[in-house]
Design an enzyme around this catalytic site. Sequence first.
Site, PDB file in Angstrom:
ATOM      1  N   GLN A  32       0.825  -1.208   0.000  1.00  0.00           N
ATOM      2  CA  GLN A  32       0.000   0.000   0.000  1.00  0.00           C
ATOM      3  C   GLN A  32       0.858   1.256   0.000  1.00  0.00           C
ATOM      4  O   GLN A  32       2.060   1.197   0.190  1.00  0.00           O
ATOM      5  CB  GLN A  32      -0.906  -0.001   1.239  1.00  0.00           C
ATOM      6  CG  GLN A  32      -0.158  -0.249   2.547  1.00  0.00           C
ATOM      7  CD  GLN A  32      -0.973  -1.011   3.584  1.00  0.00           C
ATOM      8  OE1 GLN A  32      -2.194  -1.055   3.522  1.00  0.00           O
ATOM      9  NE2 GLN A  32      -0.294  -1.615   4.553  1.00  0.00           N
ATOM     10  N   HIS A  63      -9.063   2.803  19.624  1.00  0.00           N
ATOM     11  CA  HIS A  63      -8.209   1.799  20.267  1.00  0.00           C
ATOM     12  C   HIS A  63      -8.781   1.333  21.611  1.00  0.00           C
ATOM     13  O   HIS A  63      -8.728   0.146  21.929  1.00  0.00           O
ATOM     14  CB  HIS A  63      -6.778   2.335  20.405  1.00  0.00           C
ATOM     15  CG  HIS A  63      -6.096   2.458  19.074  1.00  0.00           C
ATOM     16  ND1 HIS A  63      -5.376   3.560  18.693  1.00  0.00           N
ATOM     17  CD2 HIS A  63      -6.069   1.611  18.013  1.00  0.00           C
ATOM     18  CE1 HIS A  63      -4.921   3.374  17.448  1.00  0.00           C
ATOM     19  NE2 HIS A  63      -5.333   2.208  17.026  1.00  0.00           N
ATOM     20  N   GLU A 107       1.028  -8.560  11.672  1.00  0.00           N
ATOM     21  CA  GLU A 107       0.876  -7.448  10.721  1.00  0.00           C
ATOM     22  C   GLU A 107       1.519  -7.862   9.403  1.00  0.00           C
ATOM     23  O   GLU A 107       2.637  -8.366   9.376  1.00  0.00           O
ATOM     24  CB  GLU A 107       1.540  -6.192  11.314  1.00  0.00           C
ATOM     25  CG  GLU A 107       1.762  -5.039  10.358  1.00  0.00           C
ATOM     26  CD  GLU A 107       0.480  -4.454   9.746  1.00  0.00           C
ATOM     27  OE1 GLU A 107      -0.423  -4.069  10.504  1.00  0.00           O
ATOM     28  OE2 GLU A 107       0.400  -4.387   8.502  1.00  0.00           O
ATOM     29  N   ASP A 139       0.734 -12.698   6.900  1.00  0.00           N
ATOM     30  CA  ASP A 139      -0.637 -12.495   6.494  1.00  0.00           C
ATOM     31  C   ASP A 139      -1.535 -13.051   7.608  1.00  0.00           C
ATOM     32  O   ASP A 139      -1.438 -14.235   7.951  1.00  0.00           O
ATOM     33  CB  ASP A 139      -0.808 -13.268   5.176  1.00  0.00           C
ATOM     34  CG  ASP A 139      -2.244 -13.331   4.709  1.00  0.00           C
ATOM     35  OD1 ASP A 139      -3.143 -12.866   5.434  1.00  0.00           O
ATOM     36  OD2 ASP A 139      -2.452 -13.856   3.600  1.00  0.00           O
ATOM     37  N   GLY A 140      -2.377 -12.190   8.169  1.00  0.00           N
ATOM     38  CA  GLY A 140      -3.225 -12.594   9.285  1.00  0.00           C
ATOM     39  C   GLY A 140      -4.117 -13.776   8.949  1.00  0.00           C
ATOM     40  O   GLY A 140      -4.374 -14.646   9.787  1.00  0.00           O
ATOM     41  N   ASP A 157      -7.875  -5.596  13.735  1.00  0.00           N
ATOM     42  CA  ASP A 157      -7.706  -4.160  13.484  1.00  0.00           C
ATOM     43  C   ASP A 157      -7.286  -3.965  12.033  1.00  0.00           C
ATOM     44  O   ASP A 157      -6.138  -3.652  11.743  1.00  0.00           O
ATOM     45  CB  ASP A 157      -6.656  -3.588  14.445  1.00  0.00           C
ATOM     46  CG  ASP A 157      -6.493  -2.089  14.273  1.00  0.00           C
ATOM     47  OD1 ASP A 157      -7.382  -1.462  13.666  1.00  0.00           O
ATOM     48  OD2 ASP A 157      -5.479  -1.549  14.742  1.00  0.00           O
TER      49      ASP A 157
HETATM   50  N1  AG3 Z   1      -8.221   0.625  11.231  1.00  0.00           N
HETATM   51  C1  AG3 Z   1      -9.567   0.959  10.834  1.00  0.00           C
HETATM   52  C2  AG3 Z   1      -9.686   2.164   9.969  1.00  0.00           C
HETATM   53  C3  AG3 Z   1     -11.010   2.347   9.396  1.00  0.00           C
HETATM   54  C4  AG3 Z   1     -11.099   3.592   8.581  1.00  0.00           C
HETATM   55  N2  AG3 Z   1     -12.206   3.494   7.772  1.00  0.00           N
HETATM   56  C5  AG3 Z   1     -13.246   4.274   7.740  1.00  0.00           C
HETATM   57  N3  AG3 Z   1     -13.190   5.511   8.102  1.00  0.00           N
HETATM   58  N4  AG3 Z   1     -14.327   3.732   7.340  1.00  0.00           N
HETATM   59  C6  AG3 Z   1      -7.482   1.660  11.836  1.00  0.00           C
HETATM   60  C7  AG3 Z   1      -6.166   1.248  12.372  1.00  0.00           C
HETATM   61  C8  AG3 Z   1      -5.946   1.836  13.704  1.00  0.00           C
HETATM   62  N5  AG3 Z   1      -5.085   1.047  14.497  1.00  0.00           N
END
Ligand code: AG3
Length: 285
Positions: A32, A63, A107, A139-140, A157
């Site tokens: 990414q 969190h 991760e 890969d999770g 997460d």
């Molecule tokens: N993980 C989830 C982010 C979601 C953002 N998406 C959204 N706004 N629909 C975030 C990682 C934090 N540790």
Amino acid sequence: MPTRWFTETLHRHVRQALAYTRVIAQEKTPFQKMSILETEAYGRALTLDGIVQTTEGDEYIYHEMMTHIPMFAHPNPRKILVIGGGDGGIAREALRHPEVEKVVMVEIDPSVVKFCRRYIPKICGKAFQHPKLELVIDDGARYVRETDERFDVAIIDSTDPIGPATVLFETEFYRNVAQVLRGPGIMVRQTGSSFLQPSEMPEAASRLKKVFRVVAPYVAAVPTYVGGFFGFLFASHQIQPLRATPAHLEARYRRARLVCRYYTPAIHRASFSLPANVRARLEHA
Ligand code: AG3
């Protein structure tokens, strides 16, 4: 200098724009494109493929709600699995619980971890140096399919169900998560914005119901995840999220000596009370 704007284009008909003063870092990884911006309103923000993942200003809401809800609902959470979570915010919160013996964080993208440790160290705190943390770069989806380790709480997460995280929304993945949970194990995941991603929660709920006996939605207001209440799902074979009485939650909360900024024992229970518009979408899930 004219104001510079970062525009998030996650949603089809709505855009979120954040004024920023500086691009702190930017990198294209095999998975990414990531960047960290110094924003005016929320402090440093991590974006992945142009989507705001977390900011110094409001990260604690997500969190705390992803971590303390399953941790306090579980009677004795000793082994914790975090899938994703490269910024370390979930690991930081999980490690604050006195019962925890080990947190395994899986991760897929090592660059995210490196990046976040370096440029947004406030979010991980000392989590990555903690002796109870084991960081696995993998890969999770593969990890839960292959590991022999067993866990009490699994926190998924992940990013949104586009790009590398898509597999983490499939029934097959949930089945494997259920396999790695022991006894009254609990899994939670995020399910997007209730207004702008309205099908995410019902879709995830119907998949999780194929696997777990208890599936319970809850919500929190996260300013940088725009589009109404942000949704989460709690799933377990045995544990009802509201089984813990207010007095029990208070006692656990006090014993852990947590000082939270969003989570409270009262919010724990309240967050499972869904507004009618969110609940309505789940009726056929
Ligand atoms: N993980 C989830 C982010 C979601 C953002 N998406 C959204 N706004 N629909 C975030 C990682 C934090 N540790």
